[in-house]
Design a protein around this motif. Structure first.
Motif, PDB file in Angstrom:
ATOM      1  N   MET A   1      -4.625  -1.344  -6.899  1.00  0.00           N
ATOM      2  CA  MET A   1      -3.570  -0.595  -6.208  1.00  0.00           C
ATOM      3  C   MET A   1      -2.401  -1.526  -5.865  1.00  0.00           C
ATOM      4  O   MET A   1      -2.597  -2.627  -5.380  1.00  0.00           O
ATOM      5  N   ARG A   2      -1.196  -1.035  -6.121  1.00  0.00           N
ATOM      6  CA  ARG A   2      -0.022  -1.835  -5.805  1.00  0.00           C
ATOM      7  C   ARG A   2       0.700  -1.239  -4.584  1.00  0.00           C
ATOM      8  O   ARG A   2       0.900  -0.025  -4.515  1.00  0.00           O
ATOM      9  N   ILE A   3       1.080  -2.116  -3.647  1.00  0.00           N
ATOM     10  CA  ILE A   3       1.823  -1.682  -2.457  1.00  0.00           C
ATOM     11  C   ILE A   3       3.243  -2.218  -2.557  1.00  0.00           C
ATOM     12  O   ILE A   3       3.437  -3.424  -2.733  1.00  0.00           O
ATOM     13  N   ALA A   4       4.250  -1.350  -2.425  1.00  0.00           N
ATOM     14  CA  ALA A   4       5.638  -1.805  -2.400  1.00  0.00           C
ATOM     15  C   ALA A   4       6.019  -2.140  -0.960  1.00  0.00           C
ATOM     16  O   ALA A   4       5.805  -1.348  -0.045  1.00  0.00           O
ATOM     17  N   VAL A   5       6.565  -3.362  -0.794  1.00  0.00           N
ATOM     18  CA  VAL A   5       6.857  -3.909   0.537  1.00  0.00           C
ATOM     19  C   VAL A   5       8.297  -4.416   0.544  1.00  0.00           C
ATOM     20  O   VAL A   5       8.744  -5.021  -0.439  1.00  0.00           O
ATOM     21  N   PRO A   6       9.063  -4.181   1.635  1.00  0.00           N
ATOM     22  CA  PRO A   6      10.447  -4.671   1.677  1.00  0.00           C
ATOM     23  C   PRO A   6      10.533  -6.175   1.418  1.00  0.00           C
ATOM     24  O   PRO A   6       9.791  -6.954   2.022  1.00  0.00           O
ATOM     25  N   ASN A   7      11.429  -6.576   0.522  1.00  0.00           N
ATOM     26  CA  ASN A   7      11.487  -7.986   0.111  1.00  0.00           C
ATOM     27  C   ASN A   7      12.372  -8.827   1.016  1.00  0.00           C
ATOM     28  O   ASN A   7      12.280 -10.041   1.022  1.00  0.00           O
ATOM     29  N   LYS A   8      13.276  -8.172   1.776  1.00  0.00           N
ATOM     30  CA  LYS A   8      14.120  -8.923   2.694  1.00  0.00           C
ATOM     31  C   LYS A   8      14.605  -7.975   3.780  1.00  0.00           C
ATOM     32  O   LYS A   8      14.129  -6.851   3.879  1.00  0.00           O
ATOM     33  N   GLY A   9      15.557  -8.436   4.584  1.00  0.00           N
ATOM     34  CA  GLY A   9      16.023  -7.577   5.668  1.00  0.00           C
ATOM     35  C   GLY A   9      15.029  -7.554   6.806  1.00  0.00           C
ATOM     36  O   GLY A   9      13.998  -8.222   6.762  1.00  0.00           O
ATOM     37  N   ASP A  42      -8.272  -5.972  -5.757  1.00  0.00           N
ATOM     38  CA  ASP A  42      -7.806  -4.638  -6.153  1.00  0.00           C
ATOM     39  C   ASP A  42      -6.432  -4.294  -5.587  1.00  0.00           C
ATOM     40  O   ASP A  42      -5.901  -3.217  -5.851  1.00  0.00           O
ATOM     41  N   VAL A  43      -5.885  -5.175  -4.748  1.00  0.00           N
ATOM     42  CA  VAL A  43      -4.616  -4.853  -4.087  1.00  0.00           C
ATOM     43  C   VAL A  43      -3.572  -5.920  -4.392  1.00  0.00           C
ATOM     44  O   VAL A  43      -3.795  -7.105  -4.140  1.00  0.00           O
ATOM     45  N   SER A  44      -2.436  -5.493  -4.939  1.00  0.00           N
ATOM     46  CA  SER A  44      -1.338  -6.433  -5.156  1.00  0.00           C
ATOM     47  C   SER A  44      -0.086  -5.880  -4.464  1.00  0.00           C
ATOM     48  O   SER A  44      -0.037  -4.717  -4.072  1.00  0.00           O
ATOM     49  N   VAL A  45       0.900  -6.767  -4.323  1.00  0.00           N
ATOM     50  CA  VAL A  45       2.106  -6.413  -3.579  1.00  0.00           C
ATOM     51  C   VAL A  45       3.324  -6.568  -4.472  1.00  0.00           C
ATOM     52  O   VAL A  45       3.452  -7.552  -5.208  1.00  0.00           O
ATOM     53  N   LEU A  46       4.207  -5.567  -4.405  1.00  0.00           N
ATOM     54  CA  LEU A  46       5.462  -5.618  -5.155  1.00  0.00           C
ATOM     55  C   LEU A  46       6.569  -5.634  -4.101  1.00  0.00           C
ATOM     56  O   LEU A  46       6.616  -4.761  -3.228  1.00  0.00           O
ATOM     57  N   PHE A  47       7.426  -6.660  -4.140  1.00  0.00           N
ATOM     58  CA  PHE A  47       8.502  -6.743  -3.156  1.00  0.00           C
ATOM     59  C   PHE A  47       9.762  -6.082  -3.704  1.00  0.00           C
ATOM     60  O   PHE A  47      10.201  -6.385  -4.818  1.00  0.00           O
ATOM     61  N   ALA A  48      10.356  -5.181  -2.921  1.00  0.00           N
ATOM     62  CA  ALA A  48      11.548  -4.462  -3.372  1.00  0.00           C
ATOM     63  C   ALA A  48      12.448  -4.167  -2.167  1.00  0.00           C
ATOM     64  O   ALA A  48      12.006  -4.252  -1.024  1.00  0.00           O
ATOM     65  N   ARG A  49      13.676  -3.804  -2.419  1.00  0.00           N
ATOM     66  CA  ARG A  49      14.574  -3.437  -1.325  1.00  0.00           C
ATOM     67  C   ARG A  49      14.059  -2.168  -0.645  1.00  0.00           C
ATOM     68  O   ARG A  49      13.607  -1.235  -1.319  1.00  0.00           O
ATOM     69  N   GLY A  60       5.760   5.545  -9.815  1.00  0.00           N
ATOM     70  CA  GLY A  60       4.406   5.066 -10.070  1.00  0.00           C
ATOM     71  C   GLY A  60       4.308   3.566 -10.244  1.00  0.00           C
ATOM     72  O   GLY A  60       3.247   3.037 -10.564  1.00  0.00           O
ATOM     73  N   ALA A  61       5.418   2.840 -10.022  1.00  0.00           N
ATOM     74  CA  ALA A  61       5.365   1.370 -10.095  1.00  0.00           C
ATOM     75  C   ALA A  61       4.459   0.837  -8.988  1.00  0.00           C
ATOM     76  O   ALA A  61       3.865  -0.233  -9.109  1.00  0.00           O
ATOM     77  N   ALA A  62       4.363   1.580  -7.886  1.00  0.00           N
ATOM     78  CA  ALA A  62       3.432   1.253  -6.804  1.00  0.00           C
ATOM     79  C   ALA A  62       2.778   2.558  -6.351  1.00  0.00           C
ATOM     80  O   ALA A  62       3.420   3.611  -6.376  1.00  0.00           O
ATOM     81  N   ALA A  63       1.507   2.481  -5.942  1.00  0.00           N
ATOM     82  CA  ALA A  63       0.813   3.695  -5.500  1.00  0.00           C
ATOM     83  C   ALA A  63       1.305   4.109  -4.125  1.00  0.00           C
ATOM     84  O   ALA A  63       1.420   5.299  -3.810  1.00  0.00           O
ATOM     85  N   VAL A  64       1.582   3.087  -3.294  1.00  0.00           N
ATOM     86  CA  VAL A  64       2.064   3.350  -1.936  1.00  0.00           C
ATOM     87  C   VAL A  64       3.214   2.397  -1.619  1.00  0.00           C
ATOM     88  O   VAL A  64       3.391   1.379  -2.293  1.00  0.00           O
ATOM     89  N   GLY A  65       3.976   2.726  -0.592  1.00  0.00           N
ATOM     90  CA  GLY A  65       5.090   1.877  -0.198  1.00  0.00           C
ATOM     91  C   GLY A  65       5.294   1.906   1.307  1.00  0.00           C
ATOM     92  O   GLY A  65       4.978   2.906   1.967  1.00  0.00           O
TER      93      GLY A  65
END
Ligand SMILES: Nc1ncnc2c1ncn2[C@@H]1O[C@H](COP(=O)(O)OP(=O)(O)OP(=O)(O)O)[C@@H](O)[C@H]1O
Ligand SMILES: O=P(O)(O)OC[C@H]1O[C@H](OP(=O)(O)OP(=O)(O)O)[C@H](O)[C@@H]1O
Ligand SMILES: [Mg+2]
Length: 281
Positions: A1-9, A42-49, A60-65
Motif C-alpha cells: 500500500m502506498r500513502i501520499a504524504v505532503p512533501n513540504k509546507g 507492505d507500506v511505502s510513502v510517496l511525497f507530493a504537494r 491510484g498512484a497511492a491508495a490513501v493520502g
C-alpha cells in the motif's frame, strides 16, 4: 500500500510525525526524495504537494493520502474520508478590505473575488446566489484587493494574523478544513487501509490521555475507585506479601491534576503519570 504524504509546507512535518507515532517509521527518506519505504514492507510513502495529493489518490498512484480537506474539496474528486487527523485546522473565508463597502457576502455581487480555490469559491457563490467574477491566483491572495486586482478574496485563515496585517475583514464563512486521511473509493475497505486507520486512531486516542500508576492500601481501594473518573475501571494487581495493591488507570490529561491530588488524599503513594504512545480500544 502506498500513502501520499505532503512533501513540504506546513503539513509535511506533522504528517511524518504521525506516521512515526503510528509505528510506520520512514526509512531512507533523504531530503527531496519523492519516495520512501517504511519499516512495514507492505507500506511505502510517496511525497507530493498537498494540493496534488487528491489527484494522486484518485489516479491510484497511492491508495490513501494525507492532506487538507480544502484541497480535496477543491479537487472535486470523490475521495472517501477515513480519519480526521486534527491538525492543519483552518477556515476558508470570504474577506474584504476593512474600510471598504463590502460588509456581507451579498455585497460582492457584480464584483470580483481572488482566490487559490476557484472551484470552492464558485460553488460558494452559487450556493449563496451571488453573481461575482472569480480571479484565480496562486499565492499572496491577501494583496490583490489593495492592488485593484480584486474586490474581495476567498482564502485560508487560522490565527487571523495575515488578514489583519493586510487590513482585511472576514465577511463570510466558506469552508472548515483540517488534515484528514483519504482513500480512493476502491481502496477504502482494503485490510491494510483498515490497519492504518486503526493505527492513526490509536495515536489520536492516546494524545490527550495519561497513564497513572500508584500503590494503594488494599482497604482504601473503593475510595481510589471513587476518585478515578471516566470509563473502564482501573487494573488492580496484588503486591506480593503486602497489604497494598498496584493500581493502573488511563486518565484524561485535563483531569490528571485533580485526580493525582484526590488519589493522594485517599492514601495512594508512588503515583506515576506517563504519556501514552498509542491506545487501541
Ligand atoms: N495558516 C494555516 N493554518 C492551518 N492550516 C493551514 C494554514 N495554511 C494552510 N493550511 C493547510 O495546509 C495546506 C497546505 O498549505 P501549505 O501552505 O503548507 O502548503 P503549500 O501552500 O502547498 O506549500 P507552500 O506554501 O510551501 O507552497 C492547506 O491546503 C491547508 O489545508
Ligand atoms: O490566519 P493566519 O494564521 O495568518 O494564516 C493564514 C495564512 O496561512 C497560509 O499561508 P502560508 O503561511 O502557508 O503561506 P503561503 O501563502 O506561502 O502558502 C494562508 O495562505 C494564509 O495566508
Ligand atoms: Mg501555503
Amino acid at each position: 500500500m502506498r500513502i501520499a504524504v505532503p512533501n513540504k509546507g506546513r503539513l509535511h512535518e506533522p504528517s511524518v510525525d504521525l506516521l512515526e507515532r503510528a509505528g510506520l517509521h520512514i526509512e531512507s527518506a533523504a531530503d527531496r526524495k519523492l519516495y520512501a519505504e517504511t519499516v512495514d514492507p507492505d507500506v511505502s510513502v510517496l511525497f507530493a504537494r498537498a494540493a496534488d495529493i487528491p489527484e494522486y489518490v484518485w489516479d491510484g498512484a497511492a491508495a490513501v493520502g494525507i492532506t487538507g480537506r480544502d484541497q480535496v474539496v477543491e479537487s472535486g474528486r470523490d475521495l472517501v474520508e477515513l480519519v480526521d487527523l486534527e491538525f492543519g485546522r483552518c477556515r476558508l473565508v470570504l474577506a474584504a478590505p476593512e474600510d471598504g463597502d463590502i460588509a456581507e457576502p451579498a455585497d460582492v455581487a457584480g464584483k470580483s473575488v481572488a482566490t487559490e480555490f476557484p472551484r470552492i469559491t464558485r460553488e460558494y457563490l452559487e450556493r449563496e446566489g451571488i453573481d461575482a467574477d472569480v480571479v484565480e491566483v496562486t499565492g499572496a491572495t491577501e494583496l490583490t484587493p489593495h492592488v485593484e486586482m480584486a474586490d474581495a478574496i476567498v482564502d485560508i485563515t487560522s490565527t487571523g494574523t495575515t488578514l489583519r496585517m493586510n487590513r482585511l475583514a472576514v465577511v463570510g464563512e466558506v469552508l472548515e478544513s483540517s488534515v484528514r486521511l483519504y482513500a480512493h473509493p476502491d481502496h477504502a475497505d482494503d485490510p491494510k487501509v483498515d490497519q492504518l486507520v486503526t493505527a492513526f486512531e490509536s495515536v489520536l486516542a492516546a494524545e490527550n490521555k495519561r497513564y497513572v500508576m500508584m500503590n494503594a492500601p488494599r482497604e482504601r481501594l473503593d475510595d481510589v475507585r471513587e476518585v478515578i473518573p471516566g470509563l473502564g475501571g482501573p487494573t488492580v494487581m496484588d503486591v506480593a506479601g503486602d497489604d497494598h495493591v498496584a493500581v493502573h488507570v488511563v486518565v484524561d490529561e485535563r483531569d490528571v491534576f485533580e485526580v493525582v491530588n484526590d488519589l493522594k488524599a485517599v492514601g495512594a503513594s508512588g503515583i506515576l503519570v506517563t504519556e501514552i504512545e498509542r491506545l487501541v480500544e
